[in-house]
Design a protein around this motif. Sequence first.
Motif, PDB file in Angstrom:
ATOM      1  N   GLN A 159      42.965 -59.332 -23.550  1.00 33.72           N
ATOM      2  CA  GLN A 159      42.504 -59.148 -22.177  1.00 33.72           C
ATOM      3  C   GLN A 159      43.703 -58.972 -21.271  1.00 33.72           C
ATOM      4  N   ALA A 160      43.769 -57.801 -20.679  1.00 31.28           N
ATOM      5  CA  ALA A 160      44.842 -57.504 -19.738  1.00 31.28           C
ATOM      6  C   ALA A 160      44.414 -57.926 -18.336  1.00 31.28           C
ATOM      7  N   PRO A 161      45.362 -58.164 -17.456  1.00 36.33           N
ATOM      8  CA  PRO A 161      45.026 -58.577 -16.088  1.00 36.33           C
ATOM      9  C   PRO A 161      44.097 -57.580 -15.404  1.00 36.33           C
ATOM     10  N   GLY A 162      43.022 -58.090 -14.863  1.00 32.53           N
ATOM     11  CA  GLY A 162      42.087 -57.244 -14.143  1.00 32.53           C
ATOM     12  C   GLY A 162      41.183 -56.396 -15.015  1.00 32.53           C
ATOM     13  N   LYS A 163      41.264 -56.597 -16.315  1.00 29.96           N
ATOM     14  CA  LYS A 163      40.448 -55.795 -17.232  1.00 29.96           C
ATOM     15  C   LYS A 163      39.558 -56.697 -18.071  1.00 29.96           C
ATOM     16  N   GLU A 164      38.560 -56.081 -18.634  1.00 31.91           N
ATOM     17  CA  GLU A 164      37.673 -56.826 -19.520  1.00 31.91           C
ATOM     18  C   GLU A 164      38.347 -57.053 -20.874  1.00 31.91           C
ATOM     19  N   ARG A 165      37.900 -58.071 -21.538  1.00 28.23           N
ATOM     20  CA  ARG A 165      38.402 -58.329 -22.883  1.00 28.23           C
ATOM     21  C   ARG A 165      37.993 -57.182 -23.799  1.00 28.23           C
ATOM     22  N   GLU A 166      38.904 -56.771 -24.650  1.00 31.76           N
ATOM     23  CA  GLU A 166      38.605 -55.707 -25.591  1.00 31.76           C
ATOM     24  C   GLU A 166      38.988 -56.134 -27.004  1.00 31.76           C
ATOM     25  N   GLY A 167      38.260 -55.622 -27.959  1.00 31.44           N
ATOM     26  CA  GLY A 167      38.571 -55.914 -29.341  1.00 31.44           C
ATOM     27  C   GLY A 167      39.740 -55.079 -29.816  1.00 31.44           C
ATOM     28  N   VAL A 168      40.529 -55.661 -30.688  1.00 27.28           N
ATOM     29  CA  VAL A 168      41.682 -54.962 -31.256  1.00 27.28           C
ATOM     30  C   VAL A 168      41.369 -54.579 -32.706  1.00 27.28           C
ATOM     31  N   LEU A 169      41.095 -55.568 -33.509  1.00 26.44           N
ATOM     32  CA  LEU A 169      40.730 -55.313 -34.899  1.00 26.44           C
ATOM     33  C   LEU A 169      40.097 -56.568 -35.475  1.00 26.44           C
ATOM     34  N   CYS A 170      39.529 -56.413 -36.654  1.00 19.90           N
ATOM     35  CA  CYS A 170      38.962 -57.545 -37.375  1.00 19.90           C
ATOM     36  C   CYS A 170      39.418 -57.452 -38.826  1.00 19.90           C
ATOM     37  N   ILE A 171      39.823 -58.581 -39.371  1.00 13.32           N
ATOM     38  CA  ILE A 171      40.155 -58.639 -40.787  1.00 13.32           C
ATOM     39  C   ILE A 171      39.085 -59.482 -41.465  1.00 13.32           C
ATOM     40  N   SER A 172      38.494 -58.921 -42.503  1.00 16.90           N
ATOM     41  CA  SER A 172      37.411 -59.615 -43.181  1.00 16.90           C
ATOM     42  C   SER A 172      37.951 -60.745 -44.046  1.00 16.90           C
ATOM     43  N   SER A 173      37.043 -61.528 -44.583  1.00 21.02           N
ATOM     44  CA  SER A 173      37.455 -62.629 -45.455  1.00 21.02           C
ATOM     45  C   SER A 173      38.150 -62.113 -46.712  1.00 21.02           C
TER      46      SER A 173
END
Length: 125
Positions: A38-52
């Motif tokens: 989450q950058a200042p003034g912006k909504e949280r955004e997904g970057v990536l997901c690593i599975s189990s």
Amino acid sequence: VQLQASGGGLVQAGGSLRLSCAASGFTLDHYAIGWFRQAPGKEREGVLCISSRGGTTYFADSVKGRFTSSRDNAKNTVYLQMNNLKPEDTAVYFCAAGARIILSSVRVAAAYDYWGQGTQVTVSS
């Protein structure tokens, strides 16, 4: 039960950082780990997901080829390696653990069970 993200800091553009997401009170073996920012003034955004099992799903095209994630189950820790950082990567980075993450929910923050407190990454130009 706690997740703790660490490893953030100030780095120049083009530099690298490795974030850690360490769990206490539970084991990460069977959890998918999502990285969000989450950058200042912006909504949280997904970057990536690593599975189990270690497979990675990227949410943001802008990080492909620069960010990778890995797991060290012996240390109960997941890492986010960030290379060739850019000023637009500046944000608070969060890790989240989800036990029931499937492809359709991998980008959904509410699908994750536990969240870390976030670590600040600042990239100077």
